[in-house]
Design an enzyme around this catalytic site. Structure first.
Site, PDB file in Angstrom:
ATOM      1  N   TRP A 112      99.789  41.862  47.568  1.00 14.65           N
ATOM      2  CA  TRP A 112      98.439  42.448  47.500  1.00 14.65           C
ATOM      3  C   TRP A 112      97.342  41.230  47.122  1.00 14.65           C
ATOM      4  O   TRP A 112      96.734  41.399  46.310  1.00 14.65           O
ATOM      5  CB  TRP A 112      98.165  43.744  46.501  1.00 14.65           C
ATOM      6  CG  TRP A 112      98.935  44.878  47.105  1.00 14.65           C
ATOM      7  CD1 TRP A 112      98.789  45.736  48.221  1.00 14.65           C
ATOM      8  CD2 TRP A 112     100.247  45.333  46.702  1.00 14.65           C
ATOM      9  NE1 TRP A 112      99.781  46.565  48.498  1.00 14.65           N
ATOM     10  CE2 TRP A 112     100.658  46.269  47.346  1.00 14.65           C
ATOM     11  CE3 TRP A 112     101.198  44.906  45.710  1.00 14.65           C
ATOM     12  CZ2 TRP A 112     101.812  47.140  47.432  1.00 14.65           C
ATOM     13  CZ3 TRP A 112     102.115  45.687  45.601  1.00 14.65           C
ATOM     14  CH2 TRP A 112     102.804  46.648  46.291  1.00 14.65           C
ATOM     15  N   HIS A 162      94.972  48.678  47.997  1.00 12.05           N
ATOM     16  CA  HIS A 162      95.567  49.861  48.539  1.00 12.05           C
ATOM     17  C   HIS A 162      94.762  51.176  47.843  1.00 12.05           C
ATOM     18  O   HIS A 162      94.253  50.953  46.986  1.00 12.05           O
ATOM     19  CB  HIS A 162      97.122  49.894  48.282  1.00 12.05           C
ATOM     20  CG  HIS A 162      97.748  49.589  46.973  1.00 12.05           C
ATOM     21  ND1 HIS A 162      98.967  49.657  46.671  1.00 12.05           N
ATOM     22  CD2 HIS A 162      96.962  49.614  45.838  1.00 12.05           C
ATOM     23  CE1 HIS A 162      99.094  49.561  45.400  1.00 12.05           C
ATOM     24  NE2 HIS A 162      97.898  49.224  44.886  1.00 12.05           N
ATOM     25  N   ARG A 199      91.920  42.740  51.354  1.00 15.50           N
ATOM     26  CA  ARG A 199      93.107  41.946  50.812  1.00 15.50           C
ATOM     27  C   ARG A 199      92.516  40.579  51.223  1.00 15.50           C
ATOM     28  O   ARG A 199      92.191  40.276  52.342  1.00 15.50           O
ATOM     29  CB  ARG A 199      94.088  41.965  51.610  1.00 15.50           C
ATOM     30  CG  ARG A 199      94.946  43.454  50.902  1.00 15.50           C
ATOM     31  CD  ARG A 199      96.137  43.856  51.535  1.00 15.50           C
ATOM     32  NE  ARG A 199      96.641  45.023  50.970  1.00 15.50           N
ATOM     33  CZ  ARG A 199      97.852  45.732  51.356  1.00 15.50           C
ATOM     34  NH1 ARG A 199      98.853  44.889  51.898  1.00 15.50           N
ATOM     35  NH2 ARG A 199      98.057  46.923  50.901  1.00 15.50           N
ATOM     36  N   GLN A 233      93.114  52.353  54.451  1.00 15.52           N
ATOM     37  CA  GLN A 233      94.193  53.462  54.278  1.00 15.52           C
ATOM     38  C   GLN A 233      94.025  54.978  54.248  1.00 15.52           C
ATOM     39  O   GLN A 233      92.863  55.310  53.718  1.00 15.52           O
ATOM     40  CB  GLN A 233      95.136  52.898  53.253  1.00 15.52           C
ATOM     41  CG  GLN A 233      95.628  51.444  53.411  1.00 15.52           C
ATOM     42  CD  GLN A 233      96.437  51.271  52.443  1.00 15.52           C
ATOM     43  OE1 GLN A 233      96.626  51.689  51.050  1.00 15.52           O
ATOM     44  NE2 GLN A 233      97.254  50.110  52.470  1.00 15.52           N
ATOM     45  N   VAL A 261     107.602  53.434  43.728  1.00 10.89           N
ATOM     46  CA  VAL A 261     108.466  54.585  44.363  1.00 10.89           C
ATOM     47  C   VAL A 261     110.044  54.085  44.166  1.00 10.89           C
ATOM     48  O   VAL A 261     110.161  53.052  44.139  1.00 10.89           O
ATOM     49  CB  VAL A 261     108.121  54.695  46.004  1.00 10.89           C
ATOM     50  CG1 VAL A 261     106.745  55.456  46.188  1.00 10.89           C
ATOM     51  CG2 VAL A 261     108.352  53.392  46.599  1.00 10.89           C
ATOM     52  N   ALA A 273     105.136  59.807  48.074  1.00  9.04           N
ATOM     53  CA  ALA A 273     103.612  59.400  48.246  1.00  9.04           C
ATOM     54  C   ALA A 273     103.955  58.515  49.511  1.00  9.04           C
ATOM     55  O   ALA A 273     104.905  57.891  50.004  1.00  9.04           O
ATOM     56  CB  ALA A 273     103.198  58.435  47.391  1.00  9.04           C
TER      57      ALA A 273
HETATM   58  C1  FA5 Z   1     100.688  49.716  50.459  1.00 10.80           C
HETATM   59  O1  FA5 Z   1      99.463  49.351  50.493  1.00 10.80           O
HETATM   60  C2  FA5 Z   1     101.414  50.901  49.665  1.00 10.80           C
HETATM   61  N1  FA5 Z   1     100.146  50.989  48.734  1.00 10.80           N
HETATM   62  C3  FA5 Z   1     101.873  51.895  50.471  1.00 10.80           C
HETATM   63  C4  FA5 Z   1     102.513  52.887  49.738  1.00 10.80           C
HETATM   64  C5  FA5 Z   1     101.833  54.032  49.170  1.00 10.80           C
HETATM   65  C6  FA5 Z   1     103.914  52.832  49.388  1.00 10.80           C
HETATM   66  C7  FA5 Z   1     102.334  54.945  48.651  1.00 10.80           C
HETATM   67  C8  FA5 Z   1     104.723  53.716  48.954  1.00 10.80           C
HETATM   68  C9  FA5 Z   1     104.144  54.949  48.330  1.00 10.80           C
HETATM   69  P1  FA5 Z   1     101.366  47.910  52.336  1.00 10.80           P
HETATM   70  O2  FA5 Z   1     101.043  46.855  51.858  1.00 10.80           O
HETATM   71  O3  FA5 Z   1     102.675  47.877  53.096  1.00 10.80           O
HETATM   72  O4  FA5 Z   1     101.665  49.238  51.261  1.00 10.80           O
HETATM   73  O5  FA5 Z   1     100.261  48.389  53.457  1.00 10.80           O
HETATM   74  C10 FA5 Z   1     100.539  49.995  53.925  1.00 10.80           C
HETATM   75  C11 FA5 Z   1      99.856  49.822  55.366  1.00 10.80           C
HETATM   76  O6  FA5 Z   1      98.599  49.358  55.215  1.00 10.80           O
HETATM   77  C12 FA5 Z   1     100.689  48.928  56.189  1.00 10.80           C
HETATM   78  O7  FA5 Z   1     101.780  49.390  56.727  1.00 10.80           O
HETATM   79  C13 FA5 Z   1      99.486  48.724  57.438  1.00 10.80           C
HETATM   80  O8  FA5 Z   1      99.677  49.665  58.244  1.00 10.80           O
HETATM   81  C14 FA5 Z   1      98.437  48.709  56.601  1.00 10.80           C
HETATM   82  N2  FA5 Z   1      98.008  47.330  56.090  1.00 10.80           N
HETATM   83  C15 FA5 Z   1      98.301  46.623  54.989  1.00 10.80           C
HETATM   84  N3  FA5 Z   1      97.764  45.457  54.959  1.00 10.80           N
HETATM   85  C16 FA5 Z   1      96.855  45.433  55.989  1.00 10.80           C
HETATM   86  C17 FA5 Z   1      96.213  44.363  56.611  1.00 10.80           C
HETATM   87  N4  FA5 Z   1      95.933  43.052  56.126  1.00 10.80           N
HETATM   88  N5  FA5 Z   1      95.396  44.576  57.939  1.00 10.80           N
HETATM   89  C18 FA5 Z   1      95.537  45.976  58.301  1.00 10.80           C
HETATM   90  N6  FA5 Z   1      96.400  46.870  57.882  1.00 10.80           N
HETATM   91  C19 FA5 Z   1      97.106  46.656  56.929  1.00 10.80           C
END
Ligand code: FA5
Length: 334
Positions: free
Chosen positions: A158, A177, A203, A217, A260, A302
């Site tokens: 992140w 997030h 990010r 999100q 998780v 979650a």
């Molecule tokens: C998370 O952000 C975790 N907080 C998700 C989570 C929540 C896991 C609850 C478990 C329990 P991640 O970094 O993978 O995870 O991001 C989640 C989703 O956000 C990704 O699958 C994608 O769809 C979106 N996402 C993340 N980063 C980007 C980005 N830079 N641009 C567009 N979409 C993004």
């Protein structure tokens, strides 16, 4: 009839005669300010009403108001007459009703707003109510309470925009997030919990076809007695079919997030490859314990889904960067 009333009636007659002699709009405006405007004779009678003998005051007042009303409507009528006269005296000005109209440029919802609304609608059918949280978040909620300590390698996932004006012990950042709302909500509410948290996340990373530096999100959190991973799987599957249709190809595979256990991610088949749309998992027992509940009684799941990715799937958009280039050729299609 008192002399005052007589004077007023004469004034009205004079005004009507003068009005009927006028044949252009400018003079009508002048007429209006002379006879009924703020500095007109009528207005000064009204202003000086207090000097009139008590027994006449009411009658004079009523008469002034009645005359004012009559003159107002005579004035409007005259304007109308003059307008009609304009058309009658200029028969050469024709209105061509065959000319195409001016296109009206109505605004519309941005595709991300539409995708977000649709996501929240589907989640609401599945029992989740929406709640929002802060975009400027503290490290404590964005990382530490989610079991991501300072030196934890998961912090690299992140890349963060840090905010100045911060407390060194608990610095402020733009949330990376929506997961911090899991902790904030658990602090203030008791199970059973079913929430959906929409919002912007940021990010500090290079953009490409599937990554933006700002994205939306929606977090979902369900905590209750007897929630198992099959509830998570069923919820995600129902969500995906409802959003993308029954012929969507979806995949759950294992993944790692410190908050998780176990963790998964869901991907949807898109343009020849798997596009990851969300991370998810069973809420870590330490988080349930920290919220004051016995993790052998209360469990939950979650997920955090990316709305831009969902919008790409909904409308077959090949590059996430199109959403924020403000190009009307793109936006007009929605
Ligand atoms: C998370 O952000 C975790 N907080 C998700 C989570 C929540 C896991 C609850 C478990 C329990 P991640 O970094 O993978 O995870 O991001 C989640 C989703 O956000 C990704 O699958 C994608 O769809 C979106 N996402 C993340 N980063 C980007 C980005 N830079 N641009 C567009 N979409 C993004």
């Amino acid at each position: 009839m008192s002399s005052m009333q007589e004077q007023l009636k004469n004034l009205k007659d004079e005004a009507i005669i003068a009005l009927n002699e006028i044949n252009n709009k400018d003079s009508v405006m002048q007429w209006r300010s002379k006879y009924i405007g703020r500095t007109s004779k009528l207005a000064s009678v009204l202003k000086n009403l207090k000097d009139i003998p008590q027994e006449q005051r009411k009658d004079v007042g009523q008469l002034v108001n009645a005359i004012k009303k009559d003159l107002e409507s005579a004035y409007l009528q005259r304007i109308d007459d003059l307008n009609n006269l304009d058309i009658d005296t200029h028969p050469s000005v024709e209105i061509d009703i065959s000319l195409p109209g001016m296109p009206s440029r109505n605004g519309g919802l941005h595709p991300i707003t539409t995708a977000l609304n649709k996501t929240l609608d589907v989640l609401s059918k599945l029992g989740f109510s929406s709640i929002e949280g802060p975009e400027a978040e503290t490290s404590k909620y964005n990382f530490d309470s989610l079991r991501i300590p300072d030196d934890h390698p998961a912090r690299d996932m992140w890349d963060t925009f840090w905010l100045n004006a911060s407390d060194a012990d608990d610095p402020l950042l733009l949330r990376t997030h929506t997961s911090p709302m899991q902790i904030r909500f658990l602090e203030e509410n008791d199970p059973p919990i079913r929430i959906a948290v929409p919002g912007k996340c940021y990010r500090y990373e290079a953009t490409d076809a599937t990554h933006e530096w700002m994205m939306h999100q929606v977090e979902i959190l369900a905590i209750d007695k007897n929630i198992s991973i099959s509830n998570l799987k069923g919820t995600l599957q129902s969500f995906a079919y409802e959003m993308f249709g029954l012929d969507a190809k979806i995949m759950l595979r294992n993944s790692y997030f410190p908050f998780v256990e176990p963790g998964v991610e869901m991907a949807v088949f898109f343009r020849g490859q798997w596009l990851e749309v969300m991370g998810a998992g069973m809420v870590h027992p330490d988080i349930i314990k920290a919220a004051g509940y016995d993790p052998s009684v209360y469990t939950g799941f979650a997920a955090g889904m990316g709305i831009e990715r969902i919008a790409m799937l909904l409308w077959d958009i090949e590059d996430i960067r199109y959403f924020y280039q403000n190009d009307l050729r793109f936006l007009n299609k929605f």
